[in-house]
Design a protein around this motif. Structure first.
Motif: not given
Length: 257
Positions: A224-242
């Motif tokens: 799965n791929y998404r924009p790097a900036a959105m991955i950073q935002l995901e991680r800041e919100n606690g979402m790292d997919h395990g």
């Protein structure tokens, strides 16, 4: 791939919400991935809490350990996978289809054991994820065995990525979610693949697969791929997919984070 072929593939992906990519791996490369995959399945590679059964509420048959084995982050558990060709090739597909600012968000293995007959329910991947201002995302689904109606090839609903996210609920004890949909939904399309071939779908695309009623495994590798900036935002919100923050970092082949 020619420029015309890339353009046609991109148009199909954005119109239908999914597209058949064609071959990403040679037969020899498929064999190499299968050998590693089986080391995950037989426990030689320790998966810890990354391994689960998406069909946990279904009775297991034929000696299967799980009905639908899901292993998150195989590239973190076995980093040698990052030096093999699939990640780089899938990333190029992602760049072509949704933009060259995307990087690997997560990868996973999903295996349907022989004679288990457990379907993966209809769902949209976005229903698992946190809300993001940029919703671009793409899943590259790679068949490591021939994927057929009998063993659980993917089904997608054309155009469903352009409709609102449907209500989802827990499908059972395995962590899967489901929504209202069926094979009779207008635009529902099965996509059978040969070993080494791939298909791609977006985060809002309705999809599902039947259970495996055959005598062989249906092994798939999903990236799965998404924009790097959105991955950073995901991680800041606690979402790292395990993955968990204290585990080894995953480098993104062909891109920087």
């Amino acid at each position: 791939m020619t420029m015309n072929a890339q353009s046609t593939l991109k148009e199909t992906f954005h119109t239908d919400g999914f597209a058949r990519i064609g071959p990403l791996l040679s037969s020899r490369e498929v064999a190499a991935y299968r050998a590693i995959y089986d080391r995950f399945l037989n426990g030689e590679i320790d998966c810890g809490d990354k391994r689960s059964d998406l069909g946990a509420d279904s009775a297991r048959q034929g000696g299967a350990k799980e009905n639908i084995t899901q292993i998150m982050w195989p590239s973190a558990l076995h980093p040698q996978l990052l030096d093999m060709p699939l990640h780089a090739r899938a990333l190029e597909v992602a760049w072509d289809l949704i933009g060259n600012d995307v990087i690997l968000d997560f990868d996973m293995l999903i295996d349907k054991a022989p004679h288990t007959g457990t379907p993966t329910p209809w769902h949209q991947d976005a229903a698992y994820w946190v809300d993001l201002p940029d919703t671009r995302a793409i899943s590259i689904w790679v068949a490591l065995d021939e994927s057929t109606l009998g063993n659980g090839c993917m089904w997608y609903v054309q155009g469903s990525h352009r409709t609102p996210l449907r209500p989802h609920w827990a499908a059972g004890g395995g962590g899967a979610i489901q929504c209202q949909c069926s094979e009779d939904e207008p635009g529902a399309t099965p996509v059978a693949l040969k070993a080494g071939e791939a298909a791609a779908h977006g985060g809002g695309t309705l999809h599902y697969s039947r259970g495996n009623t055959t005598g062989r495994h249906r092994r798939a590798y999903v990236l799965n791929y998404r924009p790097a900036a959105m991955i950073q935002l995901e991680r800041e919100n606690g979402m790292d997919h395990g993955l968990n923050n204290n585990e080894r970092a995953v480098r993104n082949t062909g891109a920087t984070t």
